[in-house]
Design a protein around this motif. Structure first.
Motif, PDB file in Angstrom:
ATOM      1  N   VAL A   1      -0.956 -12.671  15.992  1.00  0.00           N
ATOM      2  CA  VAL A   1      -1.190 -12.692  14.547  1.00  0.00           C
ATOM      3  C   VAL A   1      -0.790 -11.321  14.004  1.00  0.00           C
ATOM      4  CG1 VAL A   1      -2.972 -12.862  12.756  1.00  0.00           C
ATOM      5  CG2 VAL A   1      -3.111 -14.310  14.804  1.00  0.00           C
ATOM      6  N   THR A   2      -0.093 -11.309  12.888  1.00  0.00           N
ATOM      7  CA  THR A   2       0.239 -10.052  12.229  1.00  0.00           C
ATOM      8  C   THR A   2      -0.848  -9.748  11.206  1.00  0.00           C
ATOM      9  OG1 THR A   2       2.608 -10.405  12.510  1.00  0.00           O
ATOM     10  CG2 THR A   2       1.938  -8.835  10.816  1.00  0.00           C
ATOM     11  N   ALA A   3      -1.411  -8.564  11.321  1.00  0.00           N
ATOM     12  CA  ALA A   3      -2.397  -8.090  10.344  1.00  0.00           C
ATOM     13  C   ALA A   3      -1.792  -6.875   9.656  1.00  0.00           C
ATOM     14  CB  ALA A   3      -3.709  -7.720  11.024  1.00  0.00           C
ATOM     15  N   THR A   4      -1.945  -6.821   8.346  1.00  0.00           N
ATOM     16  CA  THR A   4      -1.415  -5.697   7.582  1.00  0.00           C
ATOM     17  C   THR A   4      -2.533  -5.126   6.724  1.00  0.00           C
ATOM     18  OG1 THR A   4       0.689  -6.877   7.482  1.00  0.00           O
ATOM     19  CG2 THR A   4       0.455  -4.948   6.085  1.00  0.00           C
ATOM     20  N   TYR A   5      -2.690  -3.823   6.812  1.00  0.00           N
ATOM     21  CA  TYR A   5      -3.713  -3.095   6.066  1.00  0.00           C
ATOM     22  C   TYR A   5      -3.009  -2.183   5.077  1.00  0.00           C
ATOM     23  CZ  TYR A   5      -7.292   0.441   5.155  1.00  0.00           C
ATOM     24  OH  TYR A   5      -8.164   1.312   4.556  1.00  0.00           O
ATOM     25  N   TYR A   6      -3.472  -2.205   3.845  1.00  0.00           N
ATOM     26  CA  TYR A   6      -2.899  -1.378   2.785  1.00  0.00           C
ATOM     27  C   TYR A   6      -3.973  -0.444   2.233  1.00  0.00           C
ATOM     28  CZ  TYR A   6       0.758  -4.943   2.679  1.00  0.00           C
ATOM     29  OH  TYR A   6       1.775  -5.798   3.018  1.00  0.00           O
ATOM     30  N   GLU A   7      -3.578   0.786   1.919  1.00  0.00           N
ATOM     31  CA  GLU A   7      -4.479   1.740   1.269  1.00  0.00           C
ATOM     32  C   GLU A   7      -3.781   2.362   0.071  1.00  0.00           C
ATOM     33  OE1 GLU A   7      -7.424   3.822   4.544  1.00  0.00           O
ATOM     34  OE2 GLU A   7      -5.605   4.859   4.019  1.00  0.00           O
ATOM     35  N   ASN A   8      -4.574   2.652  -0.930  1.00  0.00           N
ATOM     36  CA  ASN A   8      -4.113   3.469  -2.044  1.00  0.00           C
ATOM     37  C   ASN A   8      -4.740   4.847  -1.847  1.00  0.00           C
ATOM     38  OD1 ASN A   8      -2.855   3.950  -4.645  1.00  0.00           O
ATOM     39  ND2 ASN A   8      -4.942   4.090  -5.417  1.00  0.00           N
ATOM     40  N   LEU A   9      -3.892   5.856  -1.677  1.00  0.00           N
ATOM     41  CA  LEU A   9      -4.349   7.225  -1.467  1.00  0.00           C
ATOM     42  C   LEU A   9      -4.104   8.024  -2.735  1.00  0.00           C
ATOM     43  CD1 LEU A   9      -2.745   7.756   2.054  1.00  0.00           C
ATOM     44  CD2 LEU A   9      -5.083   7.046   1.544  1.00  0.00           C
ATOM     45  N   ARG A  10      -5.098   8.773  -3.151  1.00  0.00           N
ATOM     46  CA  ARG A  10      -5.010   9.517  -4.412  1.00  0.00           C
ATOM     47  C   ARG A  10      -5.243  10.998  -4.143  1.00  0.00           C
ATOM     48  NH1 ARG A  10      -4.245   8.084  -9.977  1.00  0.00           N
ATOM     49  NH2 ARG A  10      -5.126   9.778 -11.163  1.00  0.00           N
ATOM     50  N   SER A  11      -4.468  11.824  -4.818  1.00  0.00           N
ATOM     51  CA  SER A  11      -4.681  13.256  -4.750  1.00  0.00           C
ATOM     52  C   SER A  11      -5.569  13.650  -5.923  1.00  0.00           C
ATOM     53  CB  SER A  11      -3.353  14.014  -4.836  1.00  0.00           C
ATOM     54  OG  SER A  11      -3.612  15.395  -5.016  1.00  0.00           O
ATOM     55  N   PHE A  12      -6.723  14.215  -5.647  1.00  0.00           N
ATOM     56  CA  PHE A  12      -7.601  14.693  -6.715  1.00  0.00           C
ATOM     57  C   PHE A  12      -7.121  16.040  -7.238  1.00  0.00           C
ATOM     58  CE2 PHE A  12     -11.778  12.222  -5.701  1.00  0.00           C
ATOM     59  CZ  PHE A  12     -11.095  11.039  -5.877  1.00  0.00           C
ATOM     60  N   ARG A  13      -6.153  16.624  -6.535  1.00  0.00           N
ATOM     61  CA  ARG A  13      -5.591  17.908  -6.957  1.00  0.00           C
ATOM     62  C   ARG A  13      -4.475  17.697  -7.971  1.00  0.00           C
ATOM     63  NH1 ARG A  13      -1.469  20.460  -4.700  1.00  0.00           N
ATOM     64  NH2 ARG A  13      -1.499  19.063  -2.910  1.00  0.00           N
ATOM     65  N   THR A  14      -3.534  16.753  -7.671  1.00  0.00           N
ATOM     66  CA  THR A  14      -2.371  16.547  -8.544  1.00  0.00           C
ATOM     67  C   THR A  14      -2.410  15.234  -9.309  1.00  0.00           C
ATOM     68  OG1 THR A  14      -1.061  15.427  -6.852  1.00  0.00           O
ATOM     69  CG2 THR A  14      -0.933  17.855  -6.939  1.00  0.00           C
ATOM     70  N   GLY A  15      -3.273  14.302  -8.886  1.00  0.00           N
ATOM     71  CA  GLY A  15      -3.332  12.991  -9.522  1.00  0.00           C
ATOM     72  C   GLY A  15      -2.333  11.995  -8.972  1.00  0.00           C
ATOM     73  N   ALA A  16      -1.524  12.390  -8.002  1.00  0.00           N
ATOM     74  CA  ALA A  16      -0.491  11.522  -7.441  1.00  0.00           C
ATOM     75  C   ALA A  16      -1.095  10.431  -6.564  1.00  0.00           C
ATOM     76  CB  ALA A  16       0.500  12.347  -6.630  1.00  0.00           C
ATOM     77  N   ASN A  17      -0.467   9.260  -6.575  1.00  0.00           N
ATOM     78  CA  ASN A  17      -0.830   8.147  -5.699  1.00  0.00           C
ATOM     79  C   ASN A  17       0.188   8.024  -4.583  1.00  0.00           C
ATOM     80  OD1 ASN A  17      -3.213   6.850  -6.660  1.00  0.00           O
ATOM     81  ND2 ASN A  17      -2.054   6.115  -8.410  1.00  0.00           N
ATOM     82  N   LYS A  18      -0.297   7.674  -3.394  1.00  0.00           N
ATOM     83  CA  LYS A  18       0.555   7.371  -2.253  1.00  0.00           C
ATOM     84  C   LYS A  18       0.081   6.054  -1.669  1.00  0.00           C
ATOM     85  CE  LYS A  18       1.181  12.125  -0.634  1.00  0.00           C
ATOM     86  NZ  LYS A  18       0.923  13.026   0.488  1.00  0.00           N
ATOM     87  N   GLY A  19       0.982   5.395  -0.976  1.00  0.00           N
ATOM     88  CA  GLY A  19       0.614   4.169  -0.281  1.00  0.00           C
ATOM     89  C   GLY A  19       0.590   4.387   1.212  1.00  0.00           C
ATOM     90  N   ARG A  20      -0.289   3.656   1.868  1.00  0.00           N
ATOM     91  CA  ARG A  20      -0.355   3.652   3.330  1.00  0.00           C
ATOM     92  C   ARG A  20      -0.330   2.204   3.776  1.00  0.00           C
ATOM     93  NH1 ARG A  20      -5.404   5.559   7.207  1.00  0.00           N
ATOM     94  NH2 ARG A  20      -4.251   5.539   9.160  1.00  0.00           N
ATOM     95  N   ILE A  21       0.477   1.916   4.782  1.00  0.00           N
ATOM     96  CA  ILE A  21       0.571   0.563   5.318  1.00  0.00           C
ATOM     97  C   ILE A  21       0.444   0.651   6.837  1.00  0.00           C
ATOM     98  CG2 ILE A  21       1.988  -1.504   5.565  1.00  0.00           C
ATOM     99  CD1 ILE A  21       3.515  -0.554   3.053  1.00  0.00           C
ATOM    100  N   ILE A  22      -0.499  -0.093   7.381  1.00  0.00           N
ATOM    101  CA  ILE A  22      -0.635  -0.205   8.832  1.00  0.00           C
ATOM    102  C   ILE A  22      -0.345  -1.663   9.189  1.00  0.00           C
ATOM    103  CG2 ILE A  22      -2.162  -0.063  10.826  1.00  0.00           C
ATOM    104  CD1 ILE A  22      -3.692   2.137   9.384  1.00  0.00           C
ATOM    105  N   THR A  23       0.662  -1.854  10.027  1.00  0.00           N
ATOM    106  CA  THR A  23       1.022  -3.190  10.491  1.00  0.00           C
ATOM    107  C   THR A  23       0.648  -3.296  11.960  1.00  0.00           C
ATOM    108  OG1 THR A  23       2.872  -3.210   8.943  1.00  0.00           O
ATOM    109  CG2 THR A  23       2.906  -4.849  10.705  1.00  0.00           C
ATOM    110  N   MET A  24      -0.026  -4.383  12.299  1.00  0.00           N
ATOM    111  CA  MET A  24      -0.460  -4.599  13.680  1.00  0.00           C
ATOM    112  C   MET A  24      -0.160  -6.031  14.095  1.00  0.00           C
ATOM    113  SD  MET A  24      -4.222  -2.831  13.290  1.00  0.00           S
ATOM    114  CE  MET A  24      -4.417  -3.345  11.589  1.00  0.00           C
ATOM    115  N   LYS A  25       0.153  -6.210  15.365  1.00  0.00           N
ATOM    116  CA  LYS A  25       0.251  -7.551  15.943  1.00  0.00           C
ATOM    117  C   LYS A  25      -0.740  -7.601  17.086  1.00  0.00           C
ATOM    118  CE  LYS A  25       4.899  -8.849  14.769  1.00  0.00           C
ATOM    119  NZ  LYS A  25       6.183  -9.341  15.228  1.00  0.00           N
ATOM    120  N   GLY A  26      -1.563  -8.615  17.067  1.00  0.00           N
ATOM    121  CA  GLY A  26      -2.575  -8.743  18.098  1.00  0.00           C
ATOM    122  C   GLY A  26      -3.228 -10.107  17.999  1.00  0.00           C
TER     123      GLY A  26
END
Length: 176
Positions: free
Chosen positions: A79-104
């Motif tokens: 099964v493929t599981a995908t985890y997504y995160e929204n990462l925020r900088s409290f210093r600059t206000g910028a958003n980044k994305g994080r994606i973890i893909t797993m098969k198990g």
């Protein structure tokens, strides 16, 4: 303060659980070590060796039979599981994305106690992970692939074992 987690989501294959997602425990990256003390020396060191098997758990405010039905699959029918995160900088206000893909494999379904009409959780364990890739802001931070071997491994953005894979001719021929 950079990379503050400000929301997450999880997919099992095409099943998006964001509306019922309560809690996620990501895989712990732990390396076994081997103690070594050279002959004639009094100082030992613990060298990193194999990585411990990975597992993740999630808790949902749902007991959906489509997810429950993924439990019990066998190796090869991953099964493929995908985890997504929204990462925020409290210093600059910028958003980044994080994606973890797993098969198990989904190896455990544990329902919390049901009590009256109160909502309760169901915990799912995702283990036997044979593929793990962690990408932050389009950069691969980690990649571990049981079937592609050390040549596909990425740690800290670098292919640390590419030379070893080349020396052992791991990426060539027909792999049995």
């Amino acid at each position: 303060m950079d990379n503050i987690v400000r929301g997450c989501n999880w997919y099992f294959a095409q099943l998006n659980v964001w509306r019922v997602l309560d809690e996620v425990t990501l895989p712990e990256l732990t390396f076994q070590t081997e103690d070594f003390t050279p002959g004639g020396h009094m100082m030992g060191v613990a060298w990193p060796e194999d990585m411990q098997p990975l597992k993740a758990t999630i808790k949902l405010k749902s007991d959906d039979p489509r997810i429950r039905g993924l439990c019990g699959k066998q190796p090869g029918d991953y099964v493929t599981a995908t985890y997504y995160e929204n990462l925020r900088s409290f210093r600059t206000g910028a958003n980044k994305g994080r994606i973890i893909t797993m098969k198990g494999l989904l190896t455990s379904v544990k329902a919390d106690v049901r009590k009256g009409v109160k909502s309760s959780m169901t915990e799912y364990e995702f283990s036997s992970i044979v593929y793990y890739e962690d990408i932050v802001d389009a950069v691969v931070v980690h990649r571990f692939d049981q079937f592609m071997g050390p040549g596909a491994t990425v740690i800290g953005g670098a292919a640390l074992f590419a030379d070893m894979a080349a020396n052992l001719a791991i990426n060539g021929g027909t792999a049995l």
